[in-house]
Design an enzyme around this catalytic site. Structure first.
Site, short mmCIF file in Angstrom:
data_model
loop_
_atom_site.label_atom_id
_atom_site.label_comp_id
_atom_site.label_asym_id
_atom_site.label_seq_id
_atom_site.Cartn_x
_atom_site.Cartn_y
_atom_site.Cartn_z
N ASP A 1 5.43 0.27 3.45
CA ASP A 1 5.62 -0.98 4.18
C ASP A 1 5.46 -2.17 3.23
OD1 ASP A 1 2.90 -1.16 3.71
OD2 ASP A 1 2.34 -0.47 5.71
N GLU B 1 5.74 9.74 3.47
CA GLU B 1 5.42 8.41 2.95
C GLU B 1 4.55 8.49 1.69
OE1 GLU B 1 4.14 4.00 4.61
OE2 GLU B 1 3.50 5.76 5.76
N ASP C 1 0.80 -1.23 0.00
CA ASP C 1 0.00 0.00 0.00
C ASP C 1 0.83 1.28 0.00
OD1 ASP C 1 0.65 -0.67 2.84
OD2 ASP C 1 -0.47 1.17 3.24
N TYR D 1 -6.08 1.01 8.41
CA TYR D 1 -7.10 1.39 7.43
C TYR D 1 -8.49 1.07 7.98
CZ TYR D 1 -3.32 2.22 4.16
OH TYR D 1 -2.20 2.71 3.56
#
Length: 487
Positions: free
Chosen positions: A81, A467, A78, A230
């Protein structure tokens, strides 16, 4: 006094040459478009094809699904990571597909790579939906264990736990989004691969039926595997609306329209993201009113315009802040994910308005197609470098871009350069906490972005700003194609 033609030509030539990669000071949208799609190669999980261009990545997660006795290899990590979260991955797929449907004619040579990025996700989502009857797999990789490590996806030794929803553990939100992704992608592949398109649509209908029949939030069913990463904070009604809207678009089956009307999903909103789909569904449905001239869809247009009035500056009902540099500012963490998603809705609704020669009012403020288009262009240009920091927030675009992004694979040496595994924690000291630039360039990645003061520190440890994520990029592909205007 009028300038002579010769002087004009010299001035024009100087202006053009002094801005390499730009046209009269504008951004190079074609270059940004190509890079925004290339980024997805850096997020790939599974066995990489010979055509892989970001060659610092290698095969990973080949045994994903093994703990459940199924093959769940493939798909995308995603963000920075090594976890596959299907909820944001499916949204990423829906947005890439919508971008292709709306702006494919302007993508030029990127049309094939756009389809390839979509199919890398849909091949995986099909496995998740079809591997075990009565079950929808919704993620691979223990996020809590993964986040304690700083290692390359190629070296993963954390548990590749498999997560699923079912009749007894429902997940209408993740199922509704998966159905939306498969239905939208079925339109993408309708002409180029009809057999694949039919498989996508057939599976989308089945997953949507599951979402409707077994109501419940996947956050409740999965607990710490979904939250706080999430969580479905907005509930699942918006995904039921979104999934049904896409199935209606793909099938024209009145069953889905009746379902939409029965939902009563009338919540006002000023956001659009992987979690909250209300605004996207309304813009999608409003197309029937504006482009197809079907008056029965007018209420969706009104809801879409209520959303726009909450976004547009100087609107009396605006609830959206803008930085001094002109950036839409919604939330302090990963703000650009909201900017790119909302910008997609701005360009798309602007396009529908232009087709219908339609305008609307926010109080006394007249909003035209150009109003929305100009606001969208301002956001895209800001992301590409027209901002107080003079920084491109897309890695590899321009010369001044983030060098220390919060991304494991990008920050650690590649397998080619360092064949030995670093293990779970050994990567932290030399590659996470270091002020040095990342080892590998994740071309096209858009990071979380600057703070409300237009400042970006470019620090790897500052994940809320540094990120990148698949859903940030997925939403900007369409607008970049729109402004590239490649015919």
């Amino acid at each position: 006094m009028a300038s002579s033609p010769i002087i004009l030509i010299i001035i024009f030539s100087f202006t053009f040459l002094s801005n390499p990669g730009t046209v009269l000071g504008n951004q190079n949208y074609r270059d940004a478009l190509a890079k925004s799609i290339l980024f997805f190669q850096g997020q790939r999980s599974g066995r990489l094809p010979p055509s892989q261009q970001l060659t610092w990545r290698a095969n990973s997660g080949l045994l994903d699904g093994q703990l459940a006795g199924v093959d769940l290899s493939g798909g995308y990590y995603d963000a920075g990571d090594n976890v596959k979260f299907n909820f944001p991955m499916a949204f990423t797929t829906t947005m890439l597909s919508w971008g292709y449907i709306e702006y494919g004619k302007k993508m030029g040579p990127q049309l094939g790579s756009s389809r390839e990025a979509i199919r890398w996700a849909t091949d995986y989502l099909l496995k998740c939906a079809r591997a075990t009857p009565g079950k929808l797999y919704v993620g691979v990789g223990d996020p809590n264990a993964d986040h304690k490590c700083w290692e390359r996806p190629e070296d993963m030794d954390t548990p590749r736990s498999v997560y699923s929803v079912s009749a007894s553990n429902p997940g209408s939100d993740v199922a509704g989004e998966t159905a939306a992704a498969l239905a939208a992608a079925s339109i993408v592949f309708r002409k180029v691969d009809p057999t694949y398109s039919k498989l996508l649509l057939r599976t989308a209908k089945s997953v949507m039926q599951f979402a409707i029949q077994y109501r419940g939030s996947y956050s409740d069913s999965l607990g710490s595997a979904a939250c706080p990463f999430y969580c479905s904070y907005s509930g699942y009604t918006d995904e039921l609306l979104w999934g049904a809207a896409w199935l209606f678009r793909a099938t024209n089956d009145v069953y889905y329209l009746n379902f939409i009307r029965s939902l009563g999903a009338n919540d006002a909103t000023d956001i659009f993201s992987w979690d909250n789909k209300y605004a996207g569904a309304r813009v999608l449905l409003a197309r029937r009113s504006l482009v197809d001239k079907d008056q029965t869809f007018e209420s969706f247009g009104q809801q879409a315009e209520d959303f726009m009035c909450r976004i547009v500056p100087n609107s009396p009902s605006s609830t959206t802040q803008y930085t001094a540099g002109g950036l839409m500012f919604k939330l302090s963490a990963s703000n650009l994910e909201y900017v790119t998603s909302i910008t997609f809705l701005l360009t798309t609704y602007s396009k529908y308005m232009a087709t219908a020669k339609h305008t609307f009012n926010c109080g006394n403020l007249l909003v035209t197609s150009k109003t929305l288009r100009s606001l969208a262009k301002r956001q895209v240009d800001y992301i590409l470098g027209d901002n107080p920091m003079k920084m491109s927030y897309m890695v590899g675009y321009g010369t001044n871009y983030p060098r220390r992004i919060h991304h494991r694979g990008s920050s650690l040496p590649s397998v080619q350069d360092h064949p030995q595994s670093f293990g779970c924690e050994a990567g932290f000291q030399p590659f996470y906490y270091t002020p040095n630039s990342n080892q590998n360039i994740l071309t096209g990645a858009i990071v979380g972005g600057p703070n409300q003061n237009d400042f970006f520190p470019d620090e790897r440890t500052d994940y809320s700003h540094s990120e990148p994520a698949t859903y940030i990029n997925a939403a900007i592909v369409g607008p970049l194609a729109y402004f590239a205007g490649i015919n």
